[in-house]
Design an enzyme around this catalytic site. Sequence first.
Site, PDB file in Angstrom:
ATOM      1  NE  ARG A 181      -4.346  -1.317   0.072  1.00 25.39           N
ATOM      2  CZ  ARG A 181      -4.540  -2.304  -0.697  1.00 25.39           C
ATOM      3  NH1 ARG A 181      -3.593  -2.509  -1.628  1.00 25.39           N
ATOM      4  NH2 ARG A 181      -5.655  -3.034  -0.618  1.00 25.39           N
ATOM      5  CG  HIS A 237      -4.109  -0.346  -6.701  1.00 22.80           C
ATOM      6  ND1 HIS A 237      -4.187   0.034  -5.544  1.00 22.80           N
ATOM      7  CD2 HIS A 237      -4.019  -1.824  -6.500  1.00 22.80           C
ATOM      8  CE1 HIS A 237      -4.721  -1.093  -4.744  1.00 22.80           C
ATOM      9  NE2 HIS A 237      -4.435  -1.997  -5.281  1.00 22.80           N
TER      10      HIS A 237
HETATM   11  P1  NDP Z   1      -2.282 -11.560   4.503  1.00 28.40           P
HETATM   12  O1  NDP Z   1      -3.158 -11.018   5.534  1.00 28.40           O
HETATM   13  O2  NDP Z   1      -2.286 -12.997   3.799  1.00 28.40           O
HETATM   14  O3  NDP Z   1      -0.696 -11.648   4.956  1.00 28.40           O
HETATM   15  C1  NDP Z   1      -0.173 -10.644   5.505  1.00 28.40           C
HETATM   16  C2  NDP Z   1       1.177 -10.922   5.934  1.00 28.40           C
HETATM   17  O4  NDP Z   1       1.883  -9.556   6.487  1.00 28.40           O
HETATM   18  C3  NDP Z   1       1.549 -11.822   7.177  1.00 28.40           C
HETATM   19  O5  NDP Z   1       2.506 -12.750   6.877  1.00 28.40           O
HETATM   20  C4  NDP Z   1       1.589 -11.118   8.506  1.00 28.40           C
HETATM   21  O6  NDP Z   1       2.288 -11.827   9.248  1.00 28.40           O
HETATM   22  C5  NDP Z   1       2.479  -9.896   7.898  1.00 28.40           C
HETATM   23  N1  NDP Z   1       2.202  -8.933   8.540  1.00 28.40           N
HETATM   24  C6  NDP Z   1       1.175  -8.152   9.101  1.00 28.40           C
HETATM   25  N2  NDP Z   1       1.414  -7.157   9.955  1.00 28.40           N
HETATM   26  C7  NDP Z   1       2.844  -7.183  10.262  1.00 28.40           C
HETATM   27  C8  NDP Z   1       3.719  -6.655  10.937  1.00 28.40           C
HETATM   28  N3  NDP Z   1       3.525  -5.589  12.167  1.00 28.40           N
HETATM   29  N4  NDP Z   1       4.974  -6.869  11.105  1.00 28.40           N
HETATM   30  C9  NDP Z   1       5.541  -8.045  10.288  1.00 28.40           C
HETATM   31  N5  NDP Z   1       4.863  -8.676   9.392  1.00 28.40           N
HETATM   32  C10 NDP Z   1       3.652  -8.301   9.448  1.00 28.40           C
HETATM   33  O7  NDP Z   1      -2.285 -10.436   3.180  1.00 28.40           O
HETATM   34  P2  NDP Z   1      -1.958 -10.775   1.733  1.00 28.40           P
HETATM   35  O8  NDP Z   1      -0.835 -11.596   1.491  1.00 28.40           O
HETATM   36  O9  NDP Z   1      -3.304 -11.519   1.105  1.00 28.40           O
HETATM   37  O10 NDP Z   1      -2.274  -9.444   0.933  1.00 28.40           O
HETATM   38  C11 NDP Z   1      -1.097  -8.368   1.587  1.00 28.40           C
HETATM   39  C12 NDP Z   1      -1.412  -7.322   1.147  1.00 28.40           C
HETATM   40  O11 NDP Z   1      -1.235  -6.837  -0.260  1.00 28.40           O
HETATM   41  C13 NDP Z   1      -2.948  -6.686   1.155  1.00 28.40           C
HETATM   42  O12 NDP Z   1      -3.381  -6.192   2.440  1.00 28.40           O
HETATM   43  C14 NDP Z   1      -3.026  -5.470   0.262  1.00 28.40           C
HETATM   44  O13 NDP Z   1      -2.497  -4.368   0.715  1.00 28.40           O
HETATM   45  C15 NDP Z   1      -1.914  -5.809  -0.931  1.00 28.40           C
HETATM   46  N6  NDP Z   1      -2.353  -5.841  -2.200  1.00 28.40           N
HETATM   47  C16 NDP Z   1      -1.849  -5.239  -3.438  1.00 28.40           C
HETATM   48  C17 NDP Z   1      -2.532  -5.550  -4.561  1.00 28.40           C
HETATM   49  C18 NDP Z   1      -1.998  -4.780  -5.659  1.00 28.40           C
HETATM   50  O14 NDP Z   1      -2.563  -4.972  -6.974  1.00 28.40           O
HETATM   51  N7  NDP Z   1      -0.918  -3.948  -5.441  1.00 28.40           N
HETATM   52  C19 NDP Z   1      -3.403  -6.589  -4.814  1.00 28.40           C
HETATM   53  C20 NDP Z   1      -3.660  -7.353  -3.424  1.00 28.40           C
HETATM   54  C21 NDP Z   1      -3.227  -7.164  -2.501  1.00 28.40           C
HETATM   55  P3  NDP Z   1       1.655 -13.151   9.838  1.00 28.40           P
HETATM   56  O15 NDP Z   1       1.853 -14.109   8.829  1.00 28.40           O
HETATM   57  O16 NDP Z   1       2.451 -13.348  11.220  1.00 28.40           O
HETATM   58  O17 NDP Z   1       0.266 -12.874  10.561  1.00 28.40           O
HETATM   59  C1  OXD Z   2      -6.051  -4.835  -3.376  1.00 31.34           C
HETATM   60  C2  OXD Z   2      -6.536  -5.427  -4.449  1.00 31.34           C
HETATM   61  O1  OXD Z   2      -6.164  -5.259  -2.298  1.00 31.34           O
HETATM   62  O2  OXD Z   2      -6.732  -4.959  -5.336  1.00 31.34           O
HETATM   63  O3  OXD Z   2      -5.170  -4.049  -3.675  1.00 31.34           O
HETATM   64  O4  OXD Z   2      -7.095  -6.704  -4.241  1.00 31.34           O
END
Ligand code: NDP
Ligand code: OXD
Length: 314
Positions: free
Chosen positions: A229, A277
């Site tokens: 993000r 994005h």
């Molecule tokens: P998940 O919720 O599956 O995974 C999040 C990961 O981040 C987990 O491994 C979690 O750790 C880790 N995490 C969260 N908080 C912390 C912290 N404070 N310190 C260290 N690690 C942390 O999310 P997704 O993988 O599904 O998606 C990740 C992000 O990707 C979304 O939230 C979104 O913002 C972004 N995204 C972007 C897109 C784009 O087109 N650019 C499309 C889709 C998503 P733990 O495993 O220990 O819980």
């Molecule tokens: C996001 C998506 O979370 O596009 O960025 O799914």
Amino acid sequence: MVNSNMAISIICTNKDPQPFVRAIKAIAPQLAVRVWPDDGDKAEVAMALCWQHPAGVLSDYLNLRCICSLGAGVDHLFIDQSLPANVPVVRLVDDSLASKMFEYVLAAMVSHIRQFDLFSAQQRQKKWQQQQAKSFAQINVGVMGLGQLGGYVAGQLANMGFAMAGWSRSEKSLAGVACYYGEHQQQAFLSRCDVLVNLLPLTAQTTNLLNTQLFSQLPKGAYIINVGRGGHVVDDDLIAAIDSSHLSGACLDVFRQEPLAQCHRFWSHPNIKVTPHCSSLTAPEAVAGQVVENFRRCLASEELMNVVDVDRGY
Ligand code: NDP
Ligand code: OXD
């Protein structure tokens, strides 16, 4: 109240709802799918599919049983201070999102490693000058966030031969990936990243995480790929770290303000790549099935899929 008229309402801005309406109707023609703001009797709406909904509107839906993010990220939901407190929040989780994300990250990484920008510049000057390239195994890559997307991306990059590390909140074990976790291991993780890929969710803990202090812990010449993000990055700190040559550049897919403002310096920075994005866009046909299933479950008071931990914020 639950009756056979219960409906889904798609409440979104900055996204076209119609492909989602069509995809849901294609597999559940009998299901009432409405689009905010013309979504009829709000008391009949059991599920809200939201993307950047206007803050406060969800309070109008008195029989809401599920709020579903129309994407993988949920930060856009939690910025609404009046999000109904007792309604479960779910998100979209889909294999095709993870594989598209991997393909984007790989493309950004290869373009950086093989210096395609440099060769484009040389081509414009009709200049013939070879450059030695590092092999994948010589590139230390770190993925922040090892969830549905980051875990998959790190694993696939490991399969391709990159020297992989990953960082998450809780301890993890992933084949071919040196796993670090928590604040206490952050510095050790960062110090080995020639390329840093951000796939964290945006939460109170991760907002502004990619700042001068974090960049200073990366090796000189490190490259940033931000697909998490925009709110993770302190924009001025990133530009300063690149301008001072501590970082070699960045590929950015997400921004604090989207669309990126016309006057933003990212657009014209020679070492920054901007994409709108689109690293992994949700395909409505790929996620319609889980929306319909969660709708059925919420009417039947069954356990929902892909539930978000509201306290954790992801
Ligand atoms: P998940 O919720 O599956 O995974 C999040 C990961 O981040 C987990 O491994 C979690 O750790 C880790 N995490 C969260 N908080 C912390 C912290 N404070 N310190 C260290 N690690 C942390 O999310 P997704 O993988 O599904 O998606 C990740 C992000 O990707 C979304 O939230 C979104 O913002 C972004 N995204 C972007 C897109 C784009 O087109 N650019 C499309 C889709 C998503 P733990 O495993 O220990 O819980
Ligand atoms: C996001 C998506 O979370 O596009 O960025 O799914």
